[in-house]
Design an enzyme around this catalytic site. Structure first.
Site, mmCIF file in Angstrom:
data_model
loop_
_atom_site.group_PDB
_atom_site.id
_atom_site.type_symbol
_atom_site.label_atom_id
_atom_site.label_comp_id
_atom_site.label_asym_id
_atom_site.label_seq_id
_atom_site.Cartn_x
_atom_site.Cartn_y
_atom_site.Cartn_z
ATOM 1 N N HIS A 192 9.268 -33.836 17.745
ATOM 2 C CA HIS A 192 10.156 -34.603 16.859
ATOM 3 C C HIS A 192 9.619 -36.021 16.709
ATOM 4 O O HIS A 192 8.732 -36.431 17.448
ATOM 5 C CB HIS A 192 11.577 -34.654 17.443
ATOM 6 C CG HIS A 192 11.650 -35.450 18.721
ATOM 7 N ND1 HIS A 192 11.227 -34.947 19.932
ATOM 8 C CD2 HIS A 192 12.072 -36.714 18.983
ATOM 9 C CE1 HIS A 192 11.385 -35.863 20.877
ATOM 10 N NE2 HIS A 192 11.898 -36.948 20.331
ATOM 11 N N ASP A 242 11.240 -40.045 16.537
ATOM 12 C CA ASP A 242 12.504 -40.734 16.804
ATOM 13 C C ASP A 242 12.966 -41.397 15.502
ATOM 14 O O ASP A 242 12.147 -41.895 14.735
ATOM 15 C CB ASP A 242 12.317 -41.765 17.924
ATOM 16 C CG ASP A 242 12.019 -41.083 19.261
ATOM 17 O OD1 ASP A 242 12.363 -39.905 19.417
ATOM 18 O OD2 ASP A 242 11.430 -41.735 20.141
ATOM 19 N N ARG A 263 11.527 -33.620 36.316
ATOM 20 C CA ARG A 263 11.123 -34.894 35.721
ATOM 21 C C ARG A 263 12.324 -35.584 35.100
ATOM 22 O O ARG A 263 13.219 -34.921 34.562
ATOM 23 C CB ARG A 263 10.071 -34.617 34.647
ATOM 24 C CG ARG A 263 9.698 -35.810 33.817
ATOM 25 C CD ARG A 263 8.493 -35.484 32.934
ATOM 26 N NE ARG A 263 8.119 -36.637 32.156
ATOM 27 C CZ ARG A 263 8.500 -36.852 30.900
ATOM 28 N NH1 ARG A 263 9.257 -35.979 30.265
ATOM 29 N NH2 ARG A 263 8.120 -37.941 30.270
HETATM 30 O O1 AKG Z 1 11.131 -37.268 28.021
HETATM 31 C C1 AKG Z 1 10.253 -37.693 27.296
HETATM 32 O O2 AKG Z 1 9.132 -37.964 27.709
HETATM 33 C C2 AKG Z 1 10.497 -37.859 25.834
HETATM 34 C C3 AKG Z 1 11.923 -38.173 25.496
HETATM 35 C C4 AKG Z 1 12.135 -38.339 24.034
HETATM 36 O O3 AKG Z 1 11.260 -38.147 23.243
HETATM 37 C C5 AKG Z 1 13.458 -38.735 23.508
HETATM 38 O O4 AKG Z 1 14.417 -38.864 24.306
HETATM 39 O O5 AKG Z 1 13.560 -38.926 22.283
HETATM 40 FE FE FE2 Z 2 11.747 -38.892 21.289
#
Ligand code: AKG
Ligand code: FE2
Length: 351
Positions: free
Chosen positions: A223, A225, A290
């Site tokens: 995706h 952001d 993680r």
């Molecule tokens: O957890 C990650 O490394 C990416 C998180 C992410 O892309 C998001 O929260 O939009």
């Molecule tokens: Fe993200």
């Protein structure tokens, strides 16, 4: 052991011994690449020291080439990063029923649940998250942590404040690389002058539990952001990958104390397409869970429109996008997902 077809609660993913069908993704060899080995060519997004005298150029190049970079010497204390990480861990370690007490309502963004982008994918993602988008987290924290409520709210407030400062600092530097300043953007000038809050932001705490078959699972699907920029703190466990046309999926190796920054769709619009809003995703691991903490910075508060900066739009680079507020853009994104930028694109005459 749950059977393959059982309806699985996302709060218990880490205890599953097999990957349920609803979480099994069909990935091609190029697509299934797992950290730490990423692109055939070992490369990664640049790590930029914010105290480097050449920081503006370094940021500008990273934004143009990758739409992402890592930052050192950013001024956010390690103890605050540790605090927000341990707050997240405390939350995700709770039994599923407790986490569900903070579940997001049907309409709301805030609260506990699966990734919001899940709507657009057939298969489920191997992750859970707590989204803090408005003040409603205080009630949720009060329910979950009646004793430590004040402490945990304090950590979130401090984190928000630090991220907001860092985001404005990055905005100024990155604008500098485009040959403009905050004075060239009406909303940025106003917020700087009046020292009013830069406004809208979302904090998303992400948890990727251990997974029995990481090759066939997806923590968070590809995706971009929607915001201006995202500042991400990842625990010492890798999983984040960014997509680069020539290289494919490239893993962003965690470096202690270093933060990841992604250019979001709104910055892509602001830069009139000069900076790509980076496509990224998160993979999961067989033995280690993680945590990541994403601060998604939406920019100006209220119904302020973001549009390509007029100074950088000219005869050689016609305006590519119409003005849009973050809330409007979010509405569009959650209708058409990866076609959202196309949906606000301006068709320019070809000569
Ligand atoms: O957890 C990650 O490394 C990416 C998180 C992410 O892309 C998001 O929260 O939009
Ligand atoms: Fe993200």
């Amino acid at each position: 052991m749950p059977s393959i077809n059982e309806d699985v609660s996302i709060g218990n993913l880490g205890s599953l011994q097999t990957l349920p069908d609803s979480f099994t993704w069909k990935l091609t060899a190029a697509d299934s690449i797992l950290p730490p080995s990423s692109a055939a060519v070992k490369e990664s997004i640049p790590v930029i020291d914010l105290s480097d005298p050449d920081v503006t150029n370094l940021l500008g190049n990273a934004c143009k080439t990758w739409g992402a970079f890592q930052i050192a010497n950013h001024g956010v204390s390690q103890s605050l990063l540790d605090d927000v990480e341990s707050l997240s861990k405390t939350f995700f370690d709770m039994p599923s029923e407790r986490k569900l007490e903070a579940a997001s309502s049907n309409k709301g963004v805030s609260g506990y649940g699966e990734p919001r982008i899940s709507l657009f994918f057939e298969k489920k993602m191997w992750s859970e998250g707590l989204t803090i988008a408005d003040g409603s987290y205080r009630n949720q924290f009060l329910t979950i942590w009646p004793r430590d409520y004040t402490k945990y709210c304090g950590i979130i407030e401090e984190y928000k404040g630090e991220m907001e400062k860092l985001a404005s600092r990055l905005l100024s530097c990155i604008l500098g690389s485009l040959g403009v300043t905050v004075d060239d953007i009406e909303w940025a000038k106003k917020t700087e002058k009046s020292e009013s809050k830069m406004g809208q932001s979302v904090i998303r705490l992400n948890h990727y539990p251990v997974c029995p078959e990481p090759e066939r699972a997806m923590g968070l699907a590809a995706h971009t952001d929607s915001c201006l920029l995202t500042i991400l703190h990842q625990s010492n466990m890798g999983g984040l990958q960014v997509f680069k046309e020539e290289s494919g999926w490239v893993t962003v190796e965690p470096i202690p104390g270093v933060l990841v920054v992604n250019i979001g769709d709104l910055f892509h619009i602001l830069s009139n397409g000069k900076f790509p809003s980076v496509v990224h995703r998160a993979r999961v691991n067989r033995t280690k869970s993680r945590i990541s903490i994403a601060y998604l910075w939406g920019g100006p508060a209220g119904e302020v429109e973001i549009s390509p900066i007029s100074k950088i739009v000219g005869p050689v680079g016609p305006c590519l996008y119409r003005p849009v507020t973050w809330s409007e853009y979010l509405r569009i994104k959650f209708e058409v997902f990866d076609k959202a930028l196309d949906a606000i694109g301006v068709v320019n005459p070809t000569n």
